[in-house]
Design an enzyme around this catalytic site. Structure first.
Site, mmCIF file in Angstrom:
data_model
loop_
_atom_site.group_PDB
_atom_site.id
_atom_site.type_symbol
_atom_site.label_atom_id
_atom_site.label_comp_id
_atom_site.label_asym_id
_atom_site.label_seq_id
_atom_site.Cartn_x
_atom_site.Cartn_y
_atom_site.Cartn_z
ATOM 1 N N GLU A 67 -6.535 -4.953 -4.375
ATOM 2 C CA GLU A 67 -6.016 -5.696 -5.533
ATOM 3 C C GLU A 67 -5.804 -7.140 -5.145
ATOM 4 O OE1 GLU A 67 -2.486 -4.314 -7.603
ATOM 5 O OE2 GLU A 67 -3.187 -2.238 -7.488
ATOM 6 N N GLU A 69 0.531 1.232 -3.312
ATOM 7 C CA GLU A 69 1.759 0.473 -3.091
ATOM 8 C C GLU A 69 3.011 1.348 -3.044
ATOM 9 O OE1 GLU A 69 2.063 -2.879 -5.722
ATOM 10 O OE2 GLU A 69 0.175 -3.724 -5.068
#
Ligand code: FCB
Length: 480
Positions: A381, A175
């Site tokens: 995720e 991320e």
């Protein structure tokens, strides 16, 4: 089961053999042992010690004590039927201070972890950077500085050389949007800076770090190793069909998604991003060879997804609403998008206040399958926080989490049926852990952690997920 029962439609959903059934964690969130075996502080150690930044002043000093309990944790994973485990390597543990010599003790920890996983038949999936920049590199300028990207590539080579005989699945960054825009834009994450131009420079140097690290890994890893990156792509919806709201989507898509997808997958930044941010920077920090250096072939792309985002143009004169789900900061994490408002998506919410809406995952996966044919995908995720506490008999019942995961696995299955090549699913998270600025006040685990005793208790969702992972069939929750 009646046809109107939502479980009926998905009762027999079967996943292919070889699909990775995983769970994910990250180093700072679970390891603890923050000052052991030569580890030096990261930006999160420093941020946690800055008053007012992290809920109740919580730190990752002990976290879930995974550094000492990893054998027990791998046993738990085996009991859950996991076939893959996504963890991160702590840069300040294996290369203290960021650019010094490697730490043999730090590397040994990850060697032992990988060995334990392999012995249990679980594929290790290693992420090199899950937000724990060595503090010394932040003091030298952090991600807004080009040198940080070069140091990252050197660390990637060192980790790949040491662990490449055991670990075949590698992810460079987790991320990078959060690292750049929450870390240097809104300042709700470490290092807590609030400078939109620095955030854009950070985004570019994260991109460059990724590209250089992919090349570095390929030069040291054995043939057959696979290299990837994990992006938190934003599934965006306009509040209305108006041209202004659609333009808000375009703007957030540019600075939320295409700022990474463009250079990483196409070798160029989107022109509209340059135009949107022209008042902040001229982007002269992008040197001529950079886009090509960033544009490296990937073996798969990791997609992290939790909730969609609803955006609109902010009415003139009004303060734009900032319910963007990333925690309130005085500053915005969206450079060049000051006139964009964020709205709460409809429906049920998790303890993070994030709306439960699996259609965003379907849209992201099928969108990528259309725009990037041939690129394998992995959901790296997905999960939910709920206020889970043990009942009087000591068990932890979390039907909401099972329902959330069930809905998202059904969406993944539907995306696969519609052409997305999705190879695995990593539930966030294996264990309750340190949830960044929320400290220990948000629980995402399949396994409950008592932070006084550090005892682990699998929740009811863990038993349900184990059944799904073992059978490869998406049984509706409540049928276990
Ligand atoms: C993601 C992070 C992960 C965790 C989840 C809830 O943005 O990658 O570490 O905090 O959110």
């Amino acid at each position: 089961m009646t046809p109107s029962d939502p479980g009926a439609a998905t009762a027999a959903l079967r996943f292919p053999a070889g699909f990775h059934w995983g769970a994910a964690t990250s180093a700072y969130q679970i390891e603890g042992a923050a000052a052991e075996d030569g580890r030096t502080p990261s930006i999160w150690d420093a941020f946690c010690r800055t008053p007012g930044k992290v809920h109740r002043g919580d730190t990752g000093d002990v976290a879930a004590d995974h550094y000492h309990r990893f054998r027990e944790d791998v046993r738990l994973m085996a009991e859950l039927g996991l076939t893959a485990y996504r963890f991160s390597i702590a840069w300040p543990r294996v290369r203290p201070t960021g650019r010094g010599p490697a730490s043999a003790r730090g590397l040994d920890f990850y060697r032992r972890l990988a060995d334990e996983l392999l012995a249990a038949g679980i594929t290790p999936v290693a992420t090199l950077y899950h937000w724990d920049l060595p503090q010394e590199l932040e003091e030298a300028g952090g991600w807004p500085e080009r040198r940080t990207a070069e140091h990252f590539a050197a660390y990637a080579a060192l980790a790949g050389e040491a662990l490449g005989d055991r670990v075949t699945e590698w992810t460079t960054l987790n991320e990078p949007w959060c690292s750049a825009f929450l870390g240097y834009g809104s300042g709700v994450h470490a290092p807590g800076r609030t400078d939109p131009a620095a955030a854009l420079r950070a985004a570019h140097h994260l991109n460059l770090g990724h590209g250089l690290a992919v090349s570095a890994l390929r030069s040291v890893l054995p043939a057959g190793a696979r290299v990837s990156v994990a992006l938190n792509l934003h599934a965006l919806r306009p509040l209305t069909g108006s041209a202004a709201d659609r333009d808000a989507v375009r703007r957030i898509d540019a600075v939320g998604n295409r700022v990474f997808l463009g250079p990483m997958l196409d070798g160029r930044y989107p022109e509209d991003l340059f135009a949107d941010t022209a008042q902040l920077t001229d982007w002269s920090f992008v040197r001529p060879g950079d886009p090509a250096a960033i544009h490296q072939p990937l073996d798969w792309l990791g997609v992290n997804y939790y909730t969609p985002a609803v955006v609109s143009a902010a009415p003139e004169g009004a303060d734009p609403a900032r319910e963007d789900g990333h925690g309130a900061g005085g500053a915005s994490p969206w450079p060049g998008a000051d006139r964009v408002a964020f709205h709460q998506a409809p429906g049920e919410r998790t303890a993070m206040d994030w709306a439960v809406d699996a259609s965003g995952l379907y849209e992201l996966l099928t969108g990528l399958a259309r725009s990037r044919p041939g690129l394998p995908l992995m959901v790296t995720e997905n999960g939910a926080a709920y206020p889970d506490e043990p009942g009087p008999d000591g068990t932890v019942d979390d039907p909401d989490r099972s329902a959330y995961v069930h809905a998202h696995l059904a969406a993944l299955h539907r995306a696969a049926a519609d052409g997305a090549d999705v190879r695995g699913y990593f539930l966030w998270s294996l264990l309750d852990n340190f949830e960044w600025a929320y400290g220990y006040a948000r629980r995402f685990g399949l396994v409950h952690v008592d932070y006084r005793t550090l005892a682990r208790t699998p929740k009811s969702s863990a038993r349900w997920y184990a059944r799904v992972a073992r059978s490869g069939v998406l049984h509706p929750p409540g049928t276990v």
